[in-house]
Design a protein around this motif. Sequence first.
Motif, PDB file in Angstrom:
ATOM      1  N   ARG B  71       0.834  -1.225   0.000  1.00  0.00           N
ATOM      2  CA  ARG B  71       0.000   0.000   0.000  1.00  0.00           C
ATOM      3  C   ARG B  71       0.858   1.261   0.000  1.00  0.00           C
ATOM      4  O   ARG B  71       0.569   2.236   0.700  1.00  0.00           O
ATOM      5  CB  ARG B  71      -0.955  -0.014   1.179  1.00  0.00           C
ATOM      6  N   PRO B 133      -8.621   1.413  -2.905  1.00  0.00           N
ATOM      7  CA  PRO B 133      -9.483   0.898  -3.980  1.00  0.00           C
ATOM      8  C   PRO B 133     -10.916   0.730  -3.488  1.00  0.00           C
ATOM      9  O   PRO B 133     -11.487  -0.334  -3.594  1.00  0.00           O
ATOM     10  CB  PRO B 133      -8.840  -0.435  -4.322  1.00  0.00           C
ATOM     11  N   GLN B 157     -18.574  -2.613   0.775  1.00  0.00           N
ATOM     12  CA  GLN B 157     -18.061  -3.989   0.877  1.00  0.00           C
ATOM     13  C   GLN B 157     -16.583  -4.056   0.496  1.00  0.00           C
ATOM     14  O   GLN B 157     -15.785  -4.715   1.163  1.00  0.00           O
ATOM     15  CB  GLN B 157     -18.877  -4.922  -0.028  1.00  0.00           C
ATOM     16  N   VAL B 158     -16.248  -3.360  -0.584  1.00  0.00           N
ATOM     17  CA  VAL B 158     -14.842  -3.357  -1.019  1.00  0.00           C
ATOM     18  C   VAL B 158     -13.965  -2.725   0.055  1.00  0.00           C
ATOM     19  O   VAL B 158     -12.883  -3.237   0.387  1.00  0.00           O
ATOM     20  CB  VAL B 158     -14.691  -2.618  -2.376  1.00  0.00           C
ATOM     21  N   ILE B 161     -13.484  -5.200   2.891  1.00  0.00           N
ATOM     22  CA  ILE B 161     -12.512  -6.261   2.577  1.00  0.00           C
ATOM     23  C   ILE B 161     -11.094  -5.690   2.603  1.00  0.00           C
ATOM     24  O   ILE B 161     -10.156  -6.317   3.093  1.00  0.00           O
ATOM     25  CB  ILE B 161     -12.833  -6.919   1.207  1.00  0.00           C
ATOM     26  N   TRP B 162     -10.960  -4.475   2.060  1.00  0.00           N
ATOM     27  CA  TRP B 162      -9.637  -3.816   2.044  1.00  0.00           C
ATOM     28  C   TRP B 162      -9.115  -3.625   3.468  1.00  0.00           C
ATOM     29  O   TRP B 162      -7.971  -3.899   3.772  1.00  0.00           O
ATOM     30  CB  TRP B 162      -9.773  -2.478   1.310  1.00  0.00           C
ATOM     31  N   ALA B 165      -8.298  -6.993   5.024  1.00  0.00           N
ATOM     32  CA  ALA B 165      -7.037  -7.525   4.482  1.00  0.00           C
ATOM     33  C   ALA B 165      -5.831  -6.829   5.111  1.00  0.00           C
ATOM     34  O   ALA B 165      -4.799  -7.458   5.361  1.00  0.00           O
ATOM     35  CB  ALA B 165      -7.011  -7.366   2.968  1.00  0.00           C
ATOM     36  N   LEU B 177      -4.349 -12.290  -1.089  1.00  0.00           N
ATOM     37  CA  LEU B 177      -4.187 -11.461  -2.298  1.00  0.00           C
ATOM     38  C   LEU B 177      -3.833 -12.311  -3.511  1.00  0.00           C
ATOM     39  O   LEU B 177      -4.324 -12.069  -4.610  1.00  0.00           O
ATOM     40  CB  LEU B 177      -3.115 -10.388  -2.062  1.00  0.00           C
ATOM     41  N   VAL B 211     -12.312 -11.886   6.903  1.00  0.00           N
ATOM     42  CA  VAL B 211     -12.927 -10.967   5.934  1.00  0.00           C
ATOM     43  C   VAL B 211     -14.452 -11.057   6.036  1.00  0.00           C
ATOM     44  O   VAL B 211     -15.154 -10.037   6.009  1.00  0.00           O
ATOM     45  CB  VAL B 211     -12.442 -11.315   4.502  1.00  0.00           C
ATOM     46  N   LEU B 215     -17.245  -8.282   6.943  1.00  0.00           N
ATOM     47  CA  LEU B 215     -18.376  -7.978   6.072  1.00  0.00           C
ATOM     48  C   LEU B 215     -19.706  -8.148   6.804  1.00  0.00           C
ATOM     49  O   LEU B 215     -20.752  -7.738   6.294  1.00  0.00           O
ATOM     50  CB  LEU B 215     -18.364  -8.897   4.848  1.00  0.00           C
TER      51      LEU B 215
END
Lengths: 150, 219
Positions: B71, B133, B157-158, B161-162, B165, B177, B211, B215
């Motif tokens: 990152r 992202p 949601q993205v 998860i980001w 992670a 990944l 994850v 969520l």
Amino acid sequence: MNHPPLKHLCSEQIAECVLGLPDPVARRHLEDCAACRAELAKFREALGEFRGAVRGWSENQARELSISARPSESRSWIAAHQLALALLLAAVCIVASIAVPWYERDRSGAVNDAALLNQVDSEVSRTAPSSMEPLMKLVVETGADVGKQE
Amino acid sequence: MAARAALDHTEPTSCKPLTSVKRLPNLMELSATSELERATRPDVAALAGDFEALVRLYRPKVFRFALASLRDLDAAETVTQDCFLRAYQALDRFRQESSLQTWLMQIAVNLVRDHVRNRRFQFWRRASLTARPVDVASHGMADRALSPEAQALLNEQVAAIWDAASKLPERQRTVFLLRFVEDMDLLEIAFATGMKEGTVKTHLFRALRAVRERLGGTV
């Protein structure tokens, strides 16, 4: 009426299904359980969106990087040339600072040597040492006087 | 020098692909999918001769993995360059036990791991990327005509998860990944990370559980 307890897929079974490795029990359960099917579909969709988002983001970052890298590449090219020129000038200065005094010393040494040789020559060519020169003059003069008297 | 020059080129020039294709016709036709690549294992000598084509083909993948892992744009770029430099230096030692892509990912995984370990001691390190992202609409998905609510939900949601992670332990994050961004299978991940297949599976299960919890799994 006694209903059997509602049993759904555990985290591990969901993970197995997401990885495409479901055991037969989980597979059978998925056929019957709409809630688990929906949960699995939702999870897969979220992971798919994540994949797409990371890929798109990475492409954008790479594009930005290449855009920002281009001017800096040319800048670094110019900087490299300037650095090379500066280094060359510095080298010339260093060589000059060493060579000029060396040459001067050499030249003055040669002059000194020549003067010394001249001095030696003149010393050697004398008929009498310098300390005897007044006496020699006196002898010459006295000799001349004697000649006149005769 | 040729390798360094190849690494420094992010955009292909107009004439270079022609020479590349001339020297190594199969390489540019290779898809990044390992099955196809396995079927057409490239000749190492040919790869050495056309390293630039190899860089063009695999650079996005290596860069993406490094960026998602670290990152940090600068660090990802450095890791990507180091990866291809090491690959170039070790090309003669590539024994084709795996696909070329998996071999490159193995180098990248090791470099990312080294970087993370070195970074632990850099207390002065700056905060990494500001961008994340999470904005799905800005990454090529806007054309799906989603309602604003659906779009917001996807973004959420993205982002979840980001974030999940980022909180995973290093190994779990790496296998996560490689599996869910790079689409590598368990065997490929095992080769790239040097873990056993069972260990990879265990890490993936744990990562997926974390994850899913993030969520808010309902079932």
